[in-house]
Design an enzyme around this catalytic site. Structure first.
Site, short mmCIF file in Angstrom:
data_model
loop_
_atom_site.label_atom_id
_atom_site.label_comp_id
_atom_site.label_asym_id
_atom_site.label_seq_id
_atom_site.Cartn_x
_atom_site.Cartn_y
_atom_site.Cartn_z
N ILE A 1 0.74 -1.09 0.35
CA ILE A 1 0.20 -0.42 -0.26
C ILE A 1 0.73 1.18 -0.20
O ILE A 1 2.00 1.47 0.30
CB ILE A 1 -1.14 0.25 0.64
CG1 ILE A 1 -0.59 0.37 2.64
CG2 ILE A 1 -1.90 -0.97 0.91
CD1 ILE A 1 -1.05 0.03 3.87
N ASP A 2 0.24 2.12 -0.59
CA ASP A 2 0.64 3.36 -0.99
C ASP A 2 1.54 3.99 0.95
O ASP A 2 1.37 4.09 1.90
CB ASP A 2 0.21 4.45 -1.61
CG ASP A 2 -0.21 4.33 -2.78
OD1 ASP A 2 0.67 3.22 -3.42
OD2 ASP A 2 -0.91 5.35 -3.17
N LYS A 3 2.66 5.02 1.34
CA LYS A 3 3.21 4.85 1.93
C LYS A 3 2.27 5.59 3.25
O LYS A 3 2.25 6.25 4.04
CB LYS A 3 4.64 6.91 1.81
CG LYS A 3 5.73 7.01 2.74
CD LYS A 3 5.61 8.61 1.90
CE LYS A 3 6.42 9.23 3.00
NZ LYS A 3 7.20 10.74 3.07
#
Length: 303
Positions: A138-140
């Site tokens: 998942i994105d930062k």
């Protein structure tokens, strides 16, 4: 130079780019593999190819990669919010702002650094030294649940569920505006944005199918709380699909969701539920994670 390695393309790898395929079959990063392709170290059916060559079923690949510089990825004692763990896998609740795995210029403070400290050598090696144990990402600035494999058998079993769309991934997001329909499905292919390589976009060129199901849970003044279920898992999928509908995720500066007065640092997006068949017991397991503080605070302000 390394010894020559030989691979044959099966149906799972057909139509994938050659650089992506070799990167997945070796420990080389995409950029490292691309440099070797340009140097003439990769052959398909006895002929040199370009880095954007798309593999065909039955292709015979020969690879002789020059040695990459060994990366020194260190284990770091970073606290982890673990929601489930056994000998096969663990499910971790990643905080907003934490990068999942090391990348150029960012080799410390990541989830992988923390996992290496917690798990020691007990992480699958399928994704190489940069992404040990990482089955999906998942994105930062997206918070929430991630599954991590402790051995290759578990990794392959879990990855197959993702491929077959039997892996449950449910998100919550606050989006800008109000959707015309209270529930629906976005079925629109996603690929690299041809005008900005840092972004993804709905496009028919060099794209893959992407399907997101949504349901509006609550509406506010200028915003909506939505539940989103992923059928596929493309890069930035929810963020791109919501922007495509004209209702970007609140706080998402990259895709048009940032407002000056929202007080958000990155997108308001949380992976709140994950469900999967356990690799060993074959039982279905579902793990939930409550809204993190930043999400709760934003909802409180909207109310």
């Amino acid at each position: 130079m390394n010894d020559v390695q030989f691979f044959e393309i099966d149906e799972n790898l057909a139509d994938e780019r050659i650089d992506k395929v070799i990167s997945s079959l070796t420990d080389g990063t995409r950029s490292f593999v691309q440099k070797n392709i340009e140097q003439g170290n990769v052959f398909v059916n006895g002929k040199a190819v370009s880095k954007n060559y798309r593999c065909s079923f039955g292709d015979e690949i020969s690879v002789s990669l020059s040695e990459p510089v060994k990366l020194d990825i260190k284990a770091e004692n970073i606290p982890l919010d673990i929601r489930y763990e056994d000998d096969c896998l663990l499910v971790v609740n990643k905080p907003k702002g934490m990068v999942v795995h090391p990348a150029p210029g960012n080799y410390s403070g990541t989830l992988v650094n923390a996992l290496m400290y917690h798990c020691g050598d007990s992480l699958s090696g399928i994704n190489g030294v940069i992404r040990p144990g990482i089955v999906h990402r998942i994105d930062k600035d997206t918070s929430g649940l991630l599954i991590v494999a402790k051995n290759d058998m578990s990794h392959n079993f879990l990855a197959e569920q993702i491929k077959e769309h039997s892996f449950t991934r449910e998100y919550r997001a606050v989006i800008i505006g109000h959707l015309k329909e209270l529930s629906g499905t976005v079925d629109a292919p996603i690929g690299r944005n041809p005008k900005d390589r840092k972004k993804m976009a709905v496009t028919d060129k060099n794209s893959k199918n992407a399907v997101t199901h949504y349901q509006v849970l609550e509406e506010f003044n200028g915003y909506s709380l939505v539940k989103l279920n992923l059928e596929t898992g493309r890069t930035h999928q929810i963020r791109v699909h919501m922007s495509y509908l004209g209702h970007p995720v609140a706080g998402d500066e990259l895709y048009g969701g940032k407002r000056k007065d929202d007080g958000l640092n990155g997108q308001c997006l949380h992976a709140g539920l994950i469900g999967f068949i356990h690799p060993e017991t074959k039982e279905y397991i579902e793990i939930c994670a409550e809204y993190p503080p930043y999400f709760e605070d934003f909802l409180r302000r909207l109310n």
